[in-house]
Write a protein that holds these residues in place. Structure first.
Motif, PDB file in Angstrom:
ATOM      1  N   VAL A 157       0.814  -1.221   0.000  1.00 29.32           N
ATOM      2  CA  VAL A 157       0.000   0.000   0.000  1.00 29.32           C
ATOM      3  C   VAL A 157       0.844   1.267   0.000  1.00 29.32           C
ATOM      4  CG1 VAL A 157      -1.782  -1.266   1.275  1.00 29.32           C
ATOM      5  CG2 VAL A 157      -0.287   0.321   2.502  1.00 29.32           C
ATOM      6  N   GLU A 158       2.156   1.137   0.095  1.00 33.99           N
ATOM      7  CA  GLU A 158       3.018   2.316   0.097  1.00 33.99           C
ATOM      8  C   GLU A 158       2.790   3.147  -1.163  1.00 33.99           C
ATOM      9  OE1 GLU A 158       7.031   1.037   0.589  1.00 33.99           O
ATOM     10  OE2 GLU A 158       6.921   1.030   2.768  1.00 33.99           O
ATOM     11  N   GLY A 159       2.654   4.452  -0.962  1.00 33.94           N
ATOM     12  CA  GLY A 159       2.423   5.348  -2.083  1.00 33.94           C
ATOM     13  C   GLY A 159       0.961   5.492  -2.471  1.00 33.94           C
ATOM     14  N   ARG A 160       0.100   4.624  -1.948  1.00 29.92           N
ATOM     15  CA  ARG A 160      -1.335   4.699  -2.252  1.00 29.92           C
ATOM     16  C   ARG A 160      -2.164   5.053  -1.024  1.00 29.92           C
ATOM     17  NH1 ARG A 160      -4.024   0.253  -3.726  1.00 29.92           N
ATOM     18  NH2 ARG A 160      -2.670  -1.208  -2.587  1.00 29.92           N
ATOM     19  N   PHE A 161      -1.778   4.577   0.142  1.00 29.25           N
ATOM     20  CA  PHE A 161      -2.515   4.816   1.386  1.00 29.25           C
ATOM     21  C   PHE A 161      -1.750   5.811   2.257  1.00 29.25           C
ATOM     22  CE2 PHE A 161      -4.891   0.461   1.748  1.00 29.25           C
ATOM     23  CZ  PHE A 161      -5.328   0.613   0.437  1.00 29.25           C
ATOM     24  N   THR A 162      -2.504   6.600   3.010  1.00 29.38           N
ATOM     25  CA  THR A 162      -1.914   7.522   3.960  1.00 29.38           C
ATOM     26  C   THR A 162      -2.665   7.453   5.274  1.00 29.38           C
ATOM     27  OG1 THR A 162      -1.278   9.040   2.172  1.00 29.38           O
ATOM     28  CG2 THR A 162      -1.284   9.911   4.424  1.00 29.38           C
ATOM     29  N   ILE A 163      -1.936   7.215   6.356  1.00 33.40           N
ATOM     30  CA  ILE A 163      -2.535   7.210   7.689  1.00 33.40           C
ATOM     31  C   ILE A 163      -2.255   8.556   8.339  1.00 33.40           C
ATOM     32  CG2 ILE A 163      -0.496   6.173   8.782  1.00 33.40           C
ATOM     33  CD1 ILE A 163      -2.416   4.706  10.691  1.00 33.40           C
ATOM     34  N   SER A 164      -3.245   9.065   9.070  1.00 36.27           N
ATOM     35  CA  SER A 164      -3.070  10.330   9.774  1.00 36.27           C
ATOM     36  C   SER A 164      -3.941  10.300  11.025  1.00 36.27           C
ATOM     37  CB  SER A 164      -3.454  11.517   8.886  1.00 36.27           C
ATOM     38  OG  SER A 164      -4.816  11.430   8.501  1.00 36.27           O
ATOM     39  N   ARG A 165      -3.726  11.269  11.893  1.00 36.21           N
ATOM     40  CA  ARG A 165      -4.507  11.306  13.123  1.00 36.21           C
ATOM     41  C   ARG A 165      -4.815  12.733  13.509  1.00 36.21           C
ATOM     42  NH1 ARG A 165      -1.240   8.101  17.361  1.00 36.21           N
ATOM     43  NH2 ARG A 165      -2.993   8.696  18.684  1.00 36.21           N
ATOM     44  N   ASP A 166      -5.951  12.912  14.162  1.00 36.70           N
ATOM     45  CA  ASP A 166      -6.348  14.195  14.735  1.00 36.70           C
ATOM     46  C   ASP A 166      -6.534  13.940  16.219  1.00 36.70           C
ATOM     47  OD1 ASP A 166      -7.669  16.440  15.714  1.00 36.70           O
ATOM     48  OD2 ASP A 166      -8.745  16.774  13.839  1.00 36.70           O
ATOM     49  N   ASN A 167      -5.528  14.285  17.004  1.00 32.76           N
ATOM     50  CA  ASN A 167      -5.570  13.968  18.433  1.00 32.76           C
ATOM     51  C   ASN A 167      -6.688  14.717  19.152  1.00 32.76           C
ATOM     52  OD1 ASN A 167      -3.401  12.210  18.215  1.00 32.76           O
ATOM     53  ND2 ASN A 167      -1.901  13.797  18.660  1.00 32.76           N
ATOM     54  N   ALA A 168      -7.006  15.915  18.706  1.00 32.86           N
ATOM     55  CA  ALA A 168      -8.071  16.689  19.344  1.00 32.86           C
ATOM     56  C   ALA A 168      -9.425  15.998  19.187  1.00 32.86           C
ATOM     57  CB  ALA A 168      -8.129  18.088  18.752  1.00 32.86           C
ATOM     58  N   LYS A 169      -9.575  15.244  18.103  1.00 27.61           N
ATOM     59  CA  LYS A 169     -10.832  14.545  17.843  1.00 27.61           C
ATOM     60  C   LYS A 169     -10.749  13.062  18.190  1.00 27.61           C
ATOM     61  CE  LYS A 169     -12.295  17.579  14.072  1.00 27.61           C
ATOM     62  NZ  LYS A 169     -12.703  17.656  12.646  1.00 27.61           N
ATOM     63  N   ASN A 170      -9.597  12.614  18.693  1.00 26.94           N
ATOM     64  CA  ASN A 170      -9.404  11.187  18.983  1.00 26.94           C
ATOM     65  C   ASN A 170      -9.779  10.326  17.785  1.00 26.94           C
ATOM     66  OD1 ASN A 170      -8.343  11.312  21.567  1.00 26.94           O
ATOM     67  ND2 ASN A 170     -10.345  11.270  22.547  1.00 26.94           N
ATOM     68  N   THR A 171      -9.332  10.746  16.626  1.00 31.56           N
ATOM     69  CA  THR A 171      -9.708  10.065  15.378  1.00 31.56           C
ATOM     70  C   THR A 171      -8.475   9.786  14.537  1.00 31.56           C
ATOM     71  OG1 THR A 171     -11.886  11.122  15.378  1.00 31.56           O
ATOM     72  CG2 THR A 171     -11.125  10.203  13.289  1.00 31.56           C
ATOM     73  N   VAL A 172      -8.462   8.612  13.938  1.00 29.51           N
ATOM     74  CA  VAL A 172      -7.408   8.219  13.017  1.00 29.51           C
ATOM     75  C   VAL A 172      -8.042   7.975  11.657  1.00 29.51           C
ATOM     76  CG1 VAL A 172      -5.654   6.490  12.497  1.00 29.51           C
ATOM     77  CG2 VAL A 172      -6.049   7.189  14.844  1.00 29.51           C
ATOM     78  N   TYR A 173      -7.313   8.331  10.612  1.00 29.39           N
ATOM     79  CA  TYR A 173      -7.832   8.213   9.260  1.00 29.39           C
ATOM     80  C   TYR A 173      -6.921   7.312   8.418  1.00 29.39           C
ATOM     81  CZ  TYR A 173     -10.244  12.421  10.832  1.00 29.39           C
ATOM     82  OH  TYR A 173     -10.993  13.317  11.550  1.00 29.39           O
ATOM     83  N   LEU A 174      -7.522   6.707   7.415  1.00 28.76           N
ATOM     84  CA  LEU A 174      -6.752   5.981   6.415  1.00 28.76           C
ATOM     85  C   LEU A 174      -7.277   6.403   5.052  1.00 28.76           C
ATOM     86  CD1 LEU A 174      -4.504   3.856   5.983  1.00 28.76           C
ATOM     87  CD2 LEU A 174      -6.334   2.157   5.724  1.00 28.76           C
ATOM     88  N   GLN A 175      -6.515   7.241   4.378  1.00 27.68           N
ATOM     89  CA  GLN A 175      -6.862   7.667   3.023  1.00 27.68           C
ATOM     90  C   GLN A 175      -6.335   6.624   2.054  1.00 27.68           C
ATOM     91  OE1 GLN A 175      -8.651  10.439   1.879  1.00 27.68           O
ATOM     92  NE2 GLN A 175      -8.498   9.387  -0.102  1.00 27.68           N
ATOM     93  N   MET A 176      -7.231   6.056   1.267  1.00 31.93           N
ATOM     94  CA  MET A 176      -6.857   4.990   0.344  1.00 31.93           C
ATOM     95  C   MET A 176      -7.124   5.438  -1.082  1.00 31.93           C
ATOM     96  SD  MET A 176      -8.337   1.680   2.434  1.00 31.93           S
ATOM     97  CE  MET A 176     -10.037   2.107   2.114  1.00 31.93           C
TER      98      MET A 176
END
Length: 124
Positions: free
Chosen positions: A64-83
């Motif tokens: 998935v390298e180069g296609r997926f991106t993981i990120s987080r918003d600590n203020a919202k206690n939320t993690v994202y996975l952009q695919m």
């Protein structure tokens, strides 16, 4: 108790994009590593991506390298996975998980809490 709830899964054509979200609730300070795993029918659960809390370093499985991106918003206690550039072989149930420390891991055993999963289906 910590609850993790994934959302954002669905059916998409090959080459399309989806963004998964994982919202944490309960007694959940945000200073833990977080990860995404997936499990396809008939296969074992596999690591997809993870992010440290302590330095926000990110890690990805090679496919998935180069296609997926993981990120987080600590203020919202939320993690994202952009695919992006999704492929039929990305079809699986995707799970988010909270680690046992401020570092993340590629090993499922290093995660203490898991969400219920969200289905991602990529058609060819």
């Amino acid at each position: 108790q910590v609850q993790l709830v994934e959302s954002g899964g669905g059916l998409v054509q090959a080459g399309g994009s989806l963004r998964l979200s994982c919202a944490a609730s309960g007694r959940t300070p945000s200073n833990y590593g977080m990860g995404w795993f997936r499990q396809a029918p008939g296969k074992e659960r596999e690591f997809v991506a993870s992010i440290n809390w302590i330095d926000s370093s990110t890690y990805y499985t090679k496919s998935v390298e180069g296609r997926f991106t993981i990120s987080r918003d600590n203020a919202k206690n939320t993690v994202y996975l952009q695919m992006n550039s999704l492929k039929p072989e990305d079809t699986a149930v995707y799970y988010c998980a909270r680690g046992r420390s401020s570092y993340s891991s590629t090993y499922a055993s290093e995660y203490a809490y898991w969400g219920q999963g969200t289905q991602v289906t990529v058609s060819s």
